[in-house]
Design a protein around this motif. Structure first.
Motif, PDB file in Angstrom:
ATOM      1  N   ARG A  96       0.860  -1.192   0.000  1.00 45.69           N
ATOM      2  CA  ARG A  96       0.000   0.000   0.000  1.00 45.69           C
ATOM      3  C   ARG A  96       0.889   1.232   0.000  1.00 45.69           C
ATOM      4  NH1 ARG A  96      -4.778  -1.569   4.436  1.00 45.69           N
ATOM      5  NH2 ARG A  96      -5.060  -3.686   3.656  1.00 45.69           N
ATOM      6  N   GLU A 126       1.380   4.189   1.322  1.00 45.40           N
ATOM      7  CA  GLU A 126       0.999   5.061   2.430  1.00 45.40           C
ATOM      8  C   GLU A 126       2.240   5.796   2.896  1.00 45.40           C
ATOM      9  OE1 GLU A 126      -2.021   3.527   5.111  1.00 45.40           O
ATOM     10  OE2 GLU A 126      -1.239   1.521   4.695  1.00 45.40           O
ATOM     11  N   ARG A 155       3.655   1.273   9.989  1.00 47.08           N
ATOM     12  CA  ARG A 155       2.969   1.488   8.702  1.00 47.08           C
ATOM     13  C   ARG A 155       4.019   1.510   7.592  1.00 47.08           C
ATOM     14  NH1 ARG A 155      -1.994   2.728   7.888  1.00 47.08           N
ATOM     15  NH2 ARG A 155      -2.432   3.626   9.924  1.00 47.08           N
ATOM     16  N   TYR A 156       3.942   0.560   6.701  1.00 50.52           N
ATOM     17  CA  TYR A 156       4.961   0.415   5.674  1.00 50.52           C
ATOM     18  C   TYR A 156       4.301   0.269   4.315  1.00 50.52           C
ATOM     19  CZ  TYR A 156       7.053  -0.662  10.093  1.00 50.52           C
ATOM     20  OH  TYR A 156       7.415  -0.592  11.409  1.00 50.52           O
ATOM     21  N   GLN A 198       0.794  -9.774   5.992  1.00 51.91           N
ATOM     22  CA  GLN A 198      -0.401 -10.171   6.724  1.00 51.91           C
ATOM     23  C   GLN A 198      -0.485 -11.682   6.796  1.00 51.91           C
ATOM     24  OE1 GLN A 198      -3.980  -8.662   4.904  1.00 51.91           O
ATOM     25  NE2 GLN A 198      -3.784  -6.657   5.854  1.00 51.91           N
ATOM     26  N   ARG A 246     -14.475  -0.184   9.734  1.00 54.68           N
ATOM     27  CA  ARG A 246     -13.440  -0.826   8.913  1.00 54.68           C
ATOM     28  C   ARG A 246     -13.352  -0.139   7.550  1.00 54.68           C
ATOM     29  NH1 ARG A 246     -10.182  -3.466  10.072  1.00 54.68           N
ATOM     30  NH2 ARG A 246     -10.246  -5.199   8.635  1.00 54.68           N
ATOM     31  N   THR A 274      -3.793  -0.939  15.599  1.00 54.65           N
ATOM     32  CA  THR A 274      -4.619  -2.082  15.218  1.00 54.65           C
ATOM     33  C   THR A 274      -3.740  -3.205  14.698  1.00 54.65           C
ATOM     34  OG1 THR A 274      -6.385  -0.557  14.633  1.00 54.65           O
ATOM     35  CG2 THR A 274      -6.624  -2.825  13.879  1.00 54.65           C
ATOM     36  N   VAL A 275      -3.707  -4.295  15.442  1.00 51.59           N
ATOM     37  CA  VAL A 275      -2.838  -5.416  15.079  1.00 51.59           C
ATOM     38  C   VAL A 275      -3.586  -6.380  14.163  1.00 51.59           C
ATOM     39  CG1 VAL A 275      -1.575  -7.396  16.018  1.00 51.59           C
ATOM     40  CG2 VAL A 275      -1.472  -5.184  17.180  1.00 51.59           C
ATOM     41  N   ARG A 333       3.148  -5.309  12.936  1.00 55.81           N
ATOM     42  CA  ARG A 333       2.626  -4.725  14.183  1.00 55.81           C
ATOM     43  C   ARG A 333       2.664  -5.743  15.311  1.00 55.81           C
ATOM     44  NH1 ARG A 333      -2.287  -0.852  11.999  1.00 55.81           N
ATOM     45  NH2 ARG A 333      -1.003   0.131  10.370  1.00 55.81           N
TER      46      ARG A 333
HETATM   47  P1  ATP Z   1      -5.080   1.116   9.401  1.00 55.62           P
HETATM   48  O1  ATP Z   1      -6.354   1.691   9.926  1.00 55.62           O
HETATM   49  O2  ATP Z   1      -4.000   1.013  10.439  1.00 55.62           O
HETATM   50  O3  ATP Z   1      -4.633   1.781   8.134  1.00 55.62           O
HETATM   51  P2  ATP Z   1      -6.433  -0.868   7.860  1.00 55.62           P
HETATM   52  O4  ATP Z   1      -7.833  -0.817   8.335  1.00 55.62           O
HETATM   53  O5  ATP Z   1      -6.068  -0.174   6.603  1.00 55.62           O
HETATM   54  O6  ATP Z   1      -5.431  -0.407   9.023  1.00 55.62           O
HETATM   55  P3  ATP Z   1      -6.665  -3.662   7.152  1.00 55.62           P
HETATM   56  O7  ATP Z   1      -6.901  -3.410   5.731  1.00 55.62           O
HETATM   57  O8  ATP Z   1      -7.786  -4.084   8.004  1.00 55.62           O
HETATM   58  O9  ATP Z   1      -5.952  -2.382   7.806  1.00 55.62           O
HETATM   59  O10 ATP Z   1      -5.463  -4.698   7.304  1.00 55.62           O
HETATM   60  C1  ATP Z   1      -5.372  -5.619   8.390  1.00 55.62           C
HETATM   61  C2  ATP Z   1      -4.152  -5.360   9.238  1.00 55.62           C
HETATM   62  O11 ATP Z   1      -2.984  -5.219   8.437  1.00 55.62           O
HETATM   63  C3  ATP Z   1      -4.198  -4.078  10.038  1.00 55.62           C
HETATM   64  O12 ATP Z   1      -4.942  -4.237  11.203  1.00 55.62           O
HETATM   65  C4  ATP Z   1      -2.740  -3.829  10.315  1.00 55.62           C
HETATM   66  O13 ATP Z   1      -2.296  -4.608  11.407  1.00 55.62           O
HETATM   67  C5  ATP Z   1      -2.077  -4.313   9.063  1.00 55.62           C
HETATM   68  N1  ATP Z   1      -1.756  -3.201   8.155  1.00 55.62           N
HETATM   69  C6  ATP Z   1      -2.591  -2.540   7.324  1.00 55.62           C
HETATM   70  N2  ATP Z   1      -1.922  -1.601   6.623  1.00 55.62           N
HETATM   71  C7  ATP Z   1      -0.619  -1.690   7.019  1.00 55.62           C
HETATM   72  C8  ATP Z   1       0.578  -1.004   6.660  1.00 55.62           C
HETATM   73  N3  ATP Z   1       0.607  -0.063   5.727  1.00 55.62           N
HETATM   74  N4  ATP Z   1       1.742  -1.361   7.274  1.00 55.62           N
HETATM   75  C9  ATP Z   1       1.753  -2.332   8.220  1.00 55.62           C
HETATM   76  N5  ATP Z   1       0.655  -3.011   8.590  1.00 55.62           N
HETATM   77  C10 ATP Z   1      -0.519  -2.704   8.008  1.00 55.62           C
END
Ligand code: ATP
Ligand code: MG
Length: 425
Positions: free
Chosen positions: A113, A115, A121-122, A127, A259, A281-282, A311
């Motif tokens: 992603r 971001e 956040r990477y 996952q 979500r 959020t883990v 995380r």
């Molecule tokens: P956030 O609100 O932190 O952006 P998200 O709702 O976008 O999370 P999900 O799409 O539900 O995240 O992804 C499931 C999990 O993957 C998250 O709970 C988080 O632990 C992890 N995750 C999501 N985006 C990232 C990221 N850019 N870097 C690291 N871990 C991530």
């Protein structure tokens, strides 16, 4: 010398110390999942872009701003997967895994992603995802939550994570609610932040999880989704809460938990920690009963979660719950004419006799002092020594590296095996 080409921002190398920790975590996850009867699937990392647009939704952060999309040499529009659910459903449909049957699946791997990189956040992250198809009751939702809870327990972090729970109702209930929510938001339009203004007409539910404090305050007066729930939704949610209560899994209800992705209905949940700052959020998941049909399959109930490996590992290391493991148990050192071959042979005998034991053979010569330093560096608990006398007698000497004052003794190879086993415990 300046390094000419560096890694991409937000995409990390995992070095030996890291992989040692990652492997321990992956092993716990794998064994837990197989202990619940779940099977692994492996999907490609690249999919057609429109799979994600259709599954995740055009007006989500992920599709609007975070995807790595490109045209390949044949002009196909492709994206690096930002999450695993869409690809997993695609794969199940393509191979006819979900028609009239139940599946409990998991996968583990990198997601992408675009971001702003920061702690937790990477741009490339990993996952572990779980997807269950063909089951509609709150019992399976409870199993998934219990499964994650038992993972936390195995690491001793069950008290560090808070379970947040909500129900998003059915599509019809949400549609009725959205009309009233939009009316409310329009009536207070000037009080909204820019993101919320934009979302009022594109994705009004997302306004509920705004980070803007003024808007949060304002939302306290907004209509509540739960007031629109019919009997079925209520029974499903109550069923789940009852299971969690009976299983002793605590949760907090959070009616602002919606979500980020479009496909959820009924149950949604997140495991959140306060120990990691903003990226707390883990793990997050929920039910997505309409996605399979939306992607061209027969209507199929579905529920799943995604667990962010970085995380989880950050949490474990921050709390001191996990450490890199020594890469070596036994280090074989030697000196004297022809010792190198004996060292290679003896090492191999130990590996064959003691399957779990990690044996490293010293290479490159040097005096014993230097060789023992290496043994310490790799964390070896036992050193096997081959000197002039051992070469001549076809023996080895064993030194317990944990107790440097203990006497070192010469043994036949057979005896040595049991001594090593004893020393390693
Ligand atoms: P956030 O609100 O932190 O952006 P998200 O709702 O976008 O999370 P999900 O799409 O539900 O995240 O992804 C499931 C999990 O993957 C998250 O709970 C988080 O632990 C992890 N995750 C999501 N985006 C990232 C990221 N850019 N870097 C690291 N871990 C991530
Ligand atoms: Mg996100």
């Amino acid at each position: 010398m300046a390094l000419m080409v560096q890694a991409i921002r937000g995409m990390n190398d995992l070095l030996p110390e890291d992989t040692s920790v990652w492997q321990q975590v992956e092993n716990v996850l794998r064994s837990t999942l197989s202990g619940y009867g779940y099977s692994e699937v492996r999907m490609p990392i690249v999919e057609k872009t429109n799979l994600f647009c259709r599954a995740i939704g055009e007006v989500t952060d992920v599709v609007e701003k975070e995807m790595y999309s490109f045209e390949d040499r044949s002009g196909d529009h492709l994206s690096l997967r930002p999450e695993g659910t869409a690809g997993c459903v695609r794969s199940c449909l393509e191979h006819n895994l979900v028609y009239n049957q139940e599946q409990r699946l998991w996968y583990m791997g990198p997601m992408f992603r675009h971001e702003r990189p920061q702690k937790g956040r990477y741009r490339q992250f990993h996952q572990t995802g779980v997807e269950v198809f063909g089951l509609d009751g709150p019992d399976i939702d409870a199993e998934l939550i219990a499964l994650t809870y038992n993972i936390w327990k195995k690491f001793g972090i069950e008290n560090e994570l808070r379970l947040e729970l909500n129900s998003l109702g059915s599509a019809q209930e949400r549609a009725a609610y959205k009309l009233d929510l939009v009316k409310f938001l329009e009536a207070h339009f000037e009080e909204l932040d820019e993101d919320s203004k934009r979302r009022t007409h594109t994705n009004p539910l997302r306004v509920l999880d705004t980070k803007d404090q003024t808007v949060q305050k304002l939302l306290e007066q907004a209509p509540k989704l739960s007031d629109y729930f019919g009997e079925e939704t209520k029974a499903h949610f109550e069923g789940l809460r009852n299971f969690l209560d009976k299983l002793g899994i605590k949760y907090v209800l959070n009616d602002r938990l919606v979500r980020g992705l479009d496909y959820y209905n009924l149950t949604v949940f997140e495991w959140v920690t306060t120990a990691l700052g903003a990226q707390g959020t883990v793990c997050g998941g929920g039910r997505y009963d309409s996605l399979v049909e939306q992607l061209g399959g027969a209507p199929t109930k579905a529920v799943g979660f995604g667990l962010g490996m970085e995380r989880l590992i950050l949490l474990l290391t921050t709390l001191g719950k996990i450490k890199p493991k020594a890469s070596v148990d036994v280090y074989v050192v030697g000196s004297g004419d022809g010792c190198e071959l004996r060292m290679l042979e003896v090492s191999q005998i130990i590996r064959e006799q003691l399957a779990e034991v990690k044996v490293m053979t010293h290479c490159g010569g040097g005096n014993f002092k230097k060789q023992f330093k290496k043994a310490d560096k790799f964390g070896a608990r036992v050193a096997v020594i081959i000197g002039e006398s051992e070469l001549a007698n076809n023996t080895v000497t064993i030194k317990n590296m944990m107790d440097k004052d203990s006497e070192q003794k010469e043994y036949t190879t057979d005896e040595a095996i049991s001594v090593i086993r004893e020393n390693l415990g």
